[in-house]
Design a protein around this motif. Sequence first.
Motif, PDB file in Angstrom:
ATOM      1  N   SER A 118       0.837  -1.203   0.000  1.00 42.00           N
ATOM      2  CA  SER A 118       0.000   0.000   0.000  1.00 42.00           C
ATOM      3  C   SER A 118       0.871   1.251   0.000  1.00 42.00           C
ATOM      4  O   SER A 118       1.971   1.258   0.540  1.00 42.00           O
ATOM      5  N   ALA A 119       0.367   2.295  -0.631  1.00 41.55           N
ATOM      6  CA  ALA A 119       1.092   3.565  -0.699  1.00 41.55           C
ATOM      7  C   ALA A 119       0.514   4.532   0.319  1.00 41.55           C
ATOM      8  O   ALA A 119      -0.684   4.519   0.598  1.00 41.55           O
ATOM      9  N   PRO A 120       1.345   5.391   0.900  1.00 37.07           N
ATOM     10  CA  PRO A 120       0.818   6.377   1.859  1.00 37.07           C
ATOM     11  C   PRO A 120      -0.099   7.379   1.178  1.00 37.07           C
ATOM     12  O   PRO A 120       0.043   7.670  -0.014  1.00 37.07           O
ATOM     13  N   ASP A 121      -1.048   7.893   1.942  1.00 32.64           N
ATOM     14  CA  ASP A 121      -1.994   8.861   1.395  1.00 32.64           C
ATOM     15  C   ASP A 121      -1.365  10.241   1.303  1.00 32.64           C
ATOM     16  O   ASP A 121      -0.672  10.677   2.225  1.00 32.64           O
ATOM     17  N   PRO A 122      -1.626  10.961   0.214  1.00 29.78           N
ATOM     18  CA  PRO A 122      -1.238  12.370   0.182  1.00 29.78           C
ATOM     19  C   PRO A 122      -2.017  13.142   1.246  1.00 29.78           C
ATOM     20  O   PRO A 122      -3.081  12.713   1.702  1.00 29.78           O
ATOM     21  N   ALA A 123      -1.478  14.286   1.648  1.00 28.95           N
ATOM     22  CA  ALA A 123      -2.147  15.103   2.664  1.00 28.95           C
ATOM     23  C   ALA A 123      -3.534  15.501   2.196  1.00 28.95           C
ATOM     24  O   ALA A 123      -3.739  15.868   1.039  1.00 28.95           O
ATOM     25  N   GLY A 124      -4.497  15.397   3.092  1.00 28.57           N
ATOM     26  CA  GLY A 124      -5.854  15.812   2.791  1.00 28.57           C
ATOM     27  C   GLY A 124      -6.744  14.746   2.199  1.00 28.57           C
ATOM     28  O   GLY A 124      -7.950  14.967   2.035  1.00 28.57           O
ATOM     29  N   VAL A 125      -6.186  13.571   1.864  1.00 20.74           N
ATOM     30  CA  VAL A 125      -6.996  12.500   1.283  1.00 20.74           C
ATOM     31  C   VAL A 125      -7.735  11.757   2.388  1.00 20.74           C
ATOM     32  O   VAL A 125      -7.164  11.425   3.429  1.00 20.74           O
ATOM     33  N   ILE A 126      -9.015  11.523   2.177  1.00 18.80           N
ATOM     34  CA  ILE A 126      -9.834  10.740   3.099  1.00 18.80           C
ATOM     35  C   ILE A 126      -9.888   9.324   2.560  1.00 18.80           C
ATOM     36  O   ILE A 126     -10.431   9.073   1.482  1.00 18.80           O
ATOM     37  N   ASP A 127      -9.300   8.395   3.302  1.00 18.42           N
ATOM     38  CA  ASP A 127      -9.066   7.038   2.796  1.00 18.42           C
ATOM     39  C   ASP A 127      -9.982   6.050   3.511  1.00 18.42           C
ATOM     40  O   ASP A 127      -9.808   5.776   4.699  1.00 18.42           O
ATOM     41  N   PHE A 128     -10.948   5.497   2.770  1.00 23.18           N
ATOM     42  CA  PHE A 128     -11.838   4.469   3.315  1.00 23.18           C
ATOM     43  C   PHE A 128     -11.217   3.087   3.123  1.00 23.18           C
ATOM     44  O   PHE A 128     -11.876   2.142   2.696  1.00 23.18           O
ATOM     45  N   VAL A 129      -9.949   2.964   3.454  1.00 20.16           N
ATOM     46  CA  VAL A 129      -9.236   1.708   3.267  1.00 20.16           C
ATOM     47  C   VAL A 129      -9.645   0.732   4.361  1.00 20.16           C
ATOM     48  O   VAL A 129      -9.965   1.116   5.488  1.00 20.16           O
ATOM     49  N   ALA A 401     -24.202   8.991   6.908  1.00 16.02           N
ATOM     50  CA  ALA A 401     -23.735   9.844   5.811  1.00 16.02           C
ATOM     51  C   ALA A 401     -24.156   9.274   4.462  1.00 16.02           C
ATOM     52  O   ALA A 401     -24.556  10.023   3.558  1.00 16.02           O
ATOM     53  N   LEU A 402     -24.104   7.963   4.307  1.00 17.56           N
ATOM     54  CA  LEU A 402     -24.556   7.339   3.057  1.00 17.56           C
ATOM     55  C   LEU A 402     -26.048   7.584   2.843  1.00 17.56           C
ATOM     56  O   LEU A 402     -26.496   7.866   1.724  1.00 17.56           O
ATOM     57  N   GLU A 403     -26.813   7.490   3.910  1.00 18.03           N
ATOM     58  CA  GLU A 403     -28.249   7.734   3.809  1.00 18.03           C
ATOM     59  C   GLU A 403     -28.525   9.194   3.464  1.00 18.03           C
ATOM     60  O   GLU A 403     -29.379   9.502   2.621  1.00 18.03           O
ATOM     61  N   ARG A 404     -27.785  10.105   4.095  1.00 19.56           N
ATOM     62  CA  ARG A 404     -28.032  11.535   3.897  1.00 19.56           C
ATOM     63  C   ARG A 404     -27.622  11.989   2.490  1.00 19.56           C
ATOM     64  O   ARG A 404     -28.360  12.738   1.835  1.00 19.56           O
ATOM     65  N   HIS A 405     -26.482  11.543   2.010  1.00 22.74           N
ATOM     66  CA  HIS A 405     -25.946  12.058   0.748  1.00 22.74           C
ATOM     67  C   HIS A 405     -26.286  11.198  -0.469  1.00 22.74           C
ATOM     68  O   HIS A 405     -26.285  11.708  -1.593  1.00 22.74           O
ATOM     69  N   LEU A 406     -26.572   9.909  -0.248  1.00 23.14           N
ATOM     70  CA  LEU A 406     -26.801   9.020  -1.390  1.00 23.14           C
ATOM     71  C   LEU A 406     -28.147   8.319  -1.340  1.00 23.14           C
ATOM     72  O   LEU A 406     -28.682   7.932  -2.377  1.00 23.14           O
ATOM     73  N   GLY A 407     -28.706   8.131  -0.157  1.00 23.59           N
ATOM     74  CA  GLY A 407     -30.059   7.586  -0.029  1.00 23.59           C
ATOM     75  C   GLY A 407     -30.271   6.307  -0.813  1.00 23.59           C
ATOM     76  O   GLY A 407     -29.540   5.319  -0.662  1.00 23.59           O
ATOM     77  N   THR A 408     -31.264   6.311  -1.703  1.00 26.36           N
ATOM     78  CA  THR A 408     -31.615   5.115  -2.471  1.00 26.36           C
ATOM     79  C   THR A 408     -30.645   4.849  -3.619  1.00 26.36           C
ATOM     80  O   THR A 408     -30.821   3.875  -4.348  1.00 26.36           O
ATOM     81  N   GLU A 480     -14.379  13.230   9.278  1.00 31.89           N
ATOM     82  CA  GLU A 480     -13.785  12.776   8.017  1.00 31.89           C
ATOM     83  C   GLU A 480     -14.730  11.857   7.266  1.00 31.89           C
ATOM     84  O   GLU A 480     -14.839  11.922   6.036  1.00 31.89           O
ATOM     85  N   ILE A 481     -15.403  10.983   7.992  1.00 32.45           N
ATOM     86  CA  ILE A 481     -16.343  10.062   7.355  1.00 32.45           C
ATOM     87  C   ILE A 481     -17.442  10.848   6.644  1.00 32.45           C
ATOM     88  O   ILE A 481     -17.780  10.559   5.484  1.00 32.45           O
ATOM     89  N   ALA A 482     -18.002  11.841   7.323  1.00 32.28           N
ATOM     90  CA  ALA A 482     -19.077  12.637   6.714  1.00 32.28           C
ATOM     91  C   ALA A 482     -18.576  13.384   5.475  1.00 32.28           C
ATOM     92  O   ALA A 482     -19.246  13.391   4.425  1.00 32.28           O
ATOM     93  N   ARG A 483     -17.392  14.002   5.559  1.00 29.91           N
ATOM     94  CA  ARG A 483     -16.856  14.724   4.403  1.00 29.91           C
ATOM     95  C   ARG A 483     -16.539  13.783   3.259  1.00 29.91           C
ATOM     96  O   ARG A 483     -16.780  14.096   2.085  1.00 29.91           O
ATOM     97  N   GLY A 484     -16.013  12.616   3.582  1.00 29.34           N
ATOM     98  CA  GLY A 484     -15.658  11.663   2.543  1.00 29.34           C
ATOM     99  C   GLY A 484     -16.861  11.188   1.758  1.00 29.34           C
ATOM    100  O   GLY A 484     -16.817  11.070   0.524  1.00 29.34           O
ATOM    101  N   VAL A 485     -17.959  10.896   2.446  1.00 29.82           N
ATOM    102  CA  VAL A 485     -19.161  10.431   1.751  1.00 29.82           C
ATOM    103  C   VAL A 485     -19.749  11.554   0.906  1.00 29.82           C
ATOM    104  O   VAL A 485     -20.246  11.319  -0.212  1.00 29.82           O
ATOM    105  N   GLN A 486     -19.696  12.777   1.396  1.00 26.37           N
ATOM    106  CA  GLN A 486     -20.187  13.905   0.593  1.00 26.37           C
ATOM    107  C   GLN A 486     -19.398  14.014  -0.711  1.00 26.37           C
ATOM    108  O   GLN A 486     -19.967  14.223  -1.790  1.00 26.37           O
ATOM    109  N   ARG A 487     -18.086  13.864  -0.622  1.00 30.92           N
ATOM    110  CA  ARG A 487     -17.258  13.914  -1.829  1.00 30.92           C
ATOM    111  C   ARG A 487     -17.551  12.727  -2.752  1.00 30.92           C
ATOM    112  O   ARG A 487     -17.538  12.864  -3.975  1.00 30.92           O
ATOM    113  N   LEU A 488     -17.792  11.557  -2.162  1.00 26.87           N
ATOM    114  CA  LEU A 488     -18.144  10.398  -2.976  1.00 26.87           C
ATOM    115  C   LEU A 488     -19.451  10.651  -3.728  1.00 26.87           C
ATOM    116  O   LEU A 488     -19.583  10.276  -4.907  1.00 26.87           O
ATOM    117  N   ALA A 489     -20.424  11.263  -3.061  1.00 29.89           N
ATOM    118  CA  ALA A 489     -21.685  11.591  -3.722  1.00 29.89           C
ATOM    119  C   ALA A 489     -21.457  12.555  -4.883  1.00 29.89           C
ATOM    120  O   ALA A 489     -22.079  12.423  -5.948  1.00 29.89           O
TER     121      ALA A 489
END
Length: 496
Positions: A118-129, A401-408, A480-489
């Motif tokens: 695995s490679a280290p994350d750049p600064a600011g990356v939210i990693d759902f690893v 966060a998945l429910e709020r930003h992505l729902g169905t 971080e979890i909340a911000r990450g899911v928002q970006r995924l959406a």
Amino acid sequence: MPAPSSTRPGSRSLYRDLRARIGDGSYAAGTPLPSTRVLAAERGLSRGTVSLVYEQLASDGFVDTRPGAATRVAAGAADRIRTQGRADDATEPHRQMPDSDRLSAFAQRLQAMPLRPSAPDPAGVIDFVYGPLAGSDFPTLQWIKALRRAEGQRSQRLEYATPLGAPELRQALQKHLHQTRDIRCSTEQILVVNGSQHALDLCARLLLNPSDRVVVENPGYRMAHQVFAAYGAQLVCADVDDDGLQTAQLAALTAQAPAKLAYATPGHQFPLGGFLPIARRHALLDWARAQRCWLIEDDYDSDYRYTVRPEPSLWSLDRADCVIHVGTFSKTLSPQLRLGYMVLPPALAGLFAQAKLLTDRHSATGPQRALAQLIDDGSYARHVRRMRRKQQARQQALLQALERHLGTQVRIQGAASGLHLAVWFPALPASCEAQLVQAAAQRGVRVYPISPLYLQSSSAQATHAVAGVVMGYALLDLPEIARGVQRLAEALQSLR
């Protein structure tokens, strides 16, 4: 267009040639690659080797795969390859491998596998690893005190220890496993290993010959598949549903030729998260007994149960001495400790101890004795309870966060336990999975495609028609979890 010829045999050469042709536009976006049969014949390779190369290209986001369809070059793959080119060129000397005719058959199979650290994350990356834990969760003070006491009790005679593991830890594990897993065994049946991957390697090394058949879950834990394949085993794929391994398939899968070994994750199926019901546990054991087949029970993260009650371990239900129970402290303490264990049937305990002696003598004794102290004084149990609460809070934050930003727009599997979720996107075809991962990366979020965890030879992949990702949450804090899911959406919206 035919695959380019190469003066260097092996999968590394094939991977580099295909990657170069995609990068220079010879294989444009949407172009189908040659079939594995055609390319294997042209290169003098096995179809399995070509399939592994295609899997690596897909994992890297350079090609799209769909069940029953040709493998095609992914959109934007050429740009990504050209962007990566300079960095890859700089590291190329470290990636060179000897020609295949100078390697053993084991090494050639290993060379063909897409194994990358695995490679280290750049600064600011939210990693759902999935896998790493948050450093702040480690019980640092308790560990330092226990390690200091253990090292202070070092004997005057410094010699090699028993390959089974420190007696203090095996005695502590004997009590711990009886209380938490209903496993009754002697300390001579417990073997301390350097993590669960070491345990799987010992199983493959000692129980398999080339061409032996191994039943595995599909989708499943890729590094288990790879360690068995590296020793030349033939993987037999059993499909997985919401309850885990579909044991009803086993008889048909092994009707013509028996299996030598089976691998299962009954406490929390990886990656779909199923919890194997008691009826299927009995069915799996009955099948293994009839086959005279060894059965590996990988108990990798079953300490994290949220909405399911514990079921008896396969080991506790086994009446034929065919179950090998594998556990690890990588998910409760730290993967950096490299501490795991095996509970072996009596007939195998001595043999595995001999193999451990031959391969690495024994695992480091100081950390073992420190861990034994934490188990004996109750510190470890308190830590696990605390971590279960923290991980459940992280999981709830992810679900909300998945429910709020992505729902169905998403369907979720595996929320009953564990440290990750399988998240499906019903409106997004599987062929767009790599694009979703790339779009998320462009927004500073790492998610991991589920397609590489499927073996191509199985009917399970035919049901994998929509895009999916594996999202771990043990490394992240709640904001971080909340911000990450928002970006995924936002990434998903960009593909629409």
